[in-house]
Design a protein around this motif. Sequence first.
Motif, short mmCIF file in Angstrom:
data_model
loop_
_atom_site.label_atom_id
_atom_site.label_comp_id
_atom_site.label_asym_id
_atom_site.label_seq_id
_atom_site.Cartn_x
_atom_site.Cartn_y
_atom_site.Cartn_z
N LEU A 43 -12.06 -7.81 3.99
CA LEU A 43 -11.08 -7.90 2.90
C LEU A 43 -11.76 -8.06 1.53
CD1 LEU A 43 -8.02 -7.88 2.72
CD2 LEU A 43 -8.04 -10.37 2.95
N VAL A 44 -12.94 -8.66 1.51
CA VAL A 44 -13.66 -8.90 0.24
C VAL A 44 -13.89 -7.59 -0.50
CG1 VAL A 44 -15.83 -9.73 -0.78
CG2 VAL A 44 -14.76 -11.00 1.09
N SER A 45 -14.00 -6.50 0.23
CA SER A 45 -14.33 -5.23 -0.42
C SER A 45 -13.21 -4.73 -1.34
CB SER A 45 -14.69 -4.16 0.62
OG SER A 45 -13.57 -3.81 1.37
N LYS A 56 -20.19 1.46 -6.36
CA LYS A 56 -19.75 2.15 -5.15
C LYS A 56 -20.82 2.04 -4.05
CE LYS A 56 -16.32 4.12 -3.43
NZ LYS A 56 -15.07 3.36 -3.38
N PHE A 57 -22.06 2.16 -4.44
CA PHE A 57 -23.13 2.11 -3.43
C PHE A 57 -23.27 0.71 -2.83
CE2 PHE A 57 -25.63 0.16 -6.65
CZ PHE A 57 -26.81 -0.31 -6.09
N ALA A 58 -22.99 -0.30 -3.66
CA ALA A 58 -23.01 -1.67 -3.13
C ALA A 58 -21.87 -1.86 -2.14
CB ALA A 58 -22.89 -2.69 -4.28
N GLU A 59 -20.72 -1.31 -2.49
CA GLU A 59 -19.57 -1.40 -1.59
C GLU A 59 -19.87 -0.73 -0.25
OE1 GLU A 59 -15.93 0.42 -2.94
OE2 GLU A 59 -14.85 -0.31 -1.17
N MET A 60 -20.41 0.50 -0.32
CA MET A 60 -20.69 1.24 0.91
C MET A 60 -21.69 0.49 1.79
SD MET A 60 -20.74 5.07 -0.68
CE MET A 60 -21.41 5.85 0.77
N GLU A 61 -22.66 -0.10 1.13
CA GLU A 61 -23.69 -0.87 1.83
C GLU A 61 -23.07 -2.11 2.51
OE1 GLU A 61 -26.75 -0.25 2.39
OE2 GLU A 61 -27.28 -2.25 3.09
N TYR A 62 -22.26 -2.82 1.77
CA TYR A 62 -21.61 -4.02 2.29
C TYR A 62 -20.64 -3.67 3.43
CZ TYR A 62 -18.60 -8.19 2.35
OH TYR A 62 -17.87 -9.29 2.73
N LYS A 94 -34.59 -6.97 13.02
CA LYS A 94 -34.70 -5.50 13.07
C LYS A 94 -33.59 -4.86 12.24
CE LYS A 94 -35.42 -1.80 16.40
NZ LYS A 94 -34.29 -0.91 16.70
N GLN A 95 -33.95 -3.86 11.43
CA GLN A 95 -32.95 -3.20 10.59
C GLN A 95 -31.83 -2.63 11.46
OE1 GLN A 95 -34.30 -0.05 7.94
NE2 GLN A 95 -32.79 -0.74 6.45
N GLY A 96 -30.60 -2.92 11.05
CA GLY A 96 -29.44 -2.43 11.78
C GLY A 96 -28.95 -3.34 12.88
N ALA A 130 -23.38 -13.09 -16.28
CA ALA A 130 -23.05 -13.95 -15.13
C ALA A 130 -23.39 -13.24 -13.82
CB ALA A 130 -21.58 -14.34 -15.17
N ALA A 131 -23.05 -11.95 -13.72
CA ALA A 131 -23.31 -11.20 -12.49
C ALA A 131 -24.81 -11.00 -12.29
CB ALA A 131 -22.58 -9.86 -12.52
N SER A 132 -25.53 -10.74 -13.38
CA SER A 132 -26.99 -10.57 -13.27
C SER A 132 -27.64 -11.85 -12.78
CB SER A 132 -27.59 -10.18 -14.63
OG SER A 132 -27.01 -8.98 -15.10
C1 1PZ Z 1 -17.84 -9.47 -7.82
C2 1PZ Z 1 -19.29 -9.29 -7.52
C3 1PZ Z 1 -20.03 -8.58 -8.62
C4 1PZ Z 1 -21.48 -8.64 -8.45
C5 1PZ Z 1 -22.10 -7.32 -8.61
C6 1PZ Z 1 -23.46 -7.28 -7.98
C7 1PZ Z 1 -23.60 -6.16 -7.03
C8 1PZ Z 1 -24.76 -6.33 -6.13
C9 1PZ Z 1 -25.21 -5.04 -5.56
C10 1PZ Z 1 -26.02 -5.18 -4.31
C11 1PZ Z 1 -26.50 -3.85 -3.85
C12 1PZ Z 1 -27.13 -3.86 -2.49
C13 1PZ Z 1 -27.76 -2.55 -2.19
C14 1PZ Z 1 -28.41 -2.45 -0.87
C15 1PZ Z 1 -29.24 -3.37 -0.39
C16 1PZ Z 1 -29.92 -3.20 0.92
O1 1PZ Z 1 -31.25 -2.87 0.71
C17 1PZ Z 1 -29.83 -4.48 1.73
C18 1PZ Z 1 -30.70 -4.48 2.97
O2 1PZ Z 1 -30.18 -3.74 3.98
P1 1PZ Z 1 -30.97 -3.52 5.37
O3 1PZ Z 1 -32.41 -3.29 5.09
O4 1PZ Z 1 -30.77 -4.76 6.23
O5 1PZ Z 1 -30.30 -2.32 6.01
N1 1PZ Z 1 -28.42 -4.66 2.04
C19 1PZ Z 1 -27.76 -5.75 1.69
O6 1PZ Z 1 -28.31 -6.69 1.18
C20 1PZ Z 1 -26.28 -5.74 1.99
C21 1PZ Z 1 -25.48 -6.71 1.19
C22 1PZ Z 1 -25.06 -6.17 -0.15
C23 1PZ Z 1 -24.33 -7.23 -0.90
C24 1PZ Z 1 -23.48 -6.68 -1.96
C25 1PZ Z 1 -22.07 -6.95 -1.70
C26 1PZ Z 1 -21.52 -7.96 -2.57
C27 1PZ Z 1 -20.06 -8.05 -2.42
C28 1PZ Z 1 -19.39 -7.85 -3.73
C29 1PZ Z 1 -17.92 -7.81 -3.55
C30 1PZ Z 1 -17.20 -7.57 -4.83
#
Ligand code: 1PZ
Length: 206
Positions: A43-45, A56-62, A94-96, A130-132
């Motif tokens: 739901l956070v997404s 968008k790429f952060a969302e897809m990753e999350y 391990k990745q994944g 703040a986000a940085s």
């Molecule tokens: C409201 C929040 C605003 C803050 C904006 C900051 C955005 C942060 C962007 C993070 C990008 C992450 C890109 C990918 C990272 C990957 O290298 C890692 C490692 O993955 P692996 O090697 O295990 O396959 N992936 C992560 O760390 C996944 C988590 C990403 C966290 C970002 C989601 C934050 C949720 C924001 C919701 C609004």
Amino acid sequence: SPKVAGSATPLAAVAQAFEELARLLEAGSGDLRLAPFSDACSLVSILFDSLGLAFKFAEMEYVAKVNDLIEASKTHDTLNKIIDHDLENDTVRKQGSHSRNLRRVRLGLDLVKTLFEQFPSSGGCSLKEAASNAYGQVCAPFHTWAIRKAVGAGMYALPTREQLIVRLNETDQSVHKEMQRFINACNPIIQYIDNLFLSKKISLDW
Ligand code: 1PZ
């Protein structure tokens, strides 16, 4: 922005989901089930919709990590069990792997929580600052140089604090209230996940 049945705003829906999860954690005598956990994380997404295309790429990753946990919940009942499974197979880091994805999703929750804690008041610092800061504190230590660079560039495309509040369908007052609800509910969840790893002698420096 998406409407969530029964909830006034996306932020209120997320806060409510985590309050319910925190109640489950309390009632479950130390064993949190994976299905409700990954549903709440999913739901956070909806908050990403307010951040613009740069994230968008952060969302897809999350979302990819959360979806892996949703998939895992079909064969593993609890968070505890996925870590045990990866321990047996020597795949915790391990990745994944489910355990690694749990660790990543937990970082995502912590990022949102930390940003909410440091969310600027009217006339305070910018959303970008703040986000940085929140990203630098919570996620950057675990991300590669290339990812940190990309996130840093994306920060310039964030909406302003005021734009974000409007997009979230909140007001100056309500936004802090809903964020505080999420912070309070999320704290014990994050603590629980960390303790789960630590109790199995898995460090958190990855
Ligand atoms: C409201 C929040 C605003 C803050 C904006 C900051 C955005 C942060 C962007 C993070 C990008 C992450 C890109 C990918 C990272 C990957 O290298 C890692 C490692 O993955 P692996 O090697 O295990 O396959 N992936 C992560 O760390 C996944 C988590 C990403 C966290 C970002 C989601 C934050 C949720 C924001 C919701 C609004």
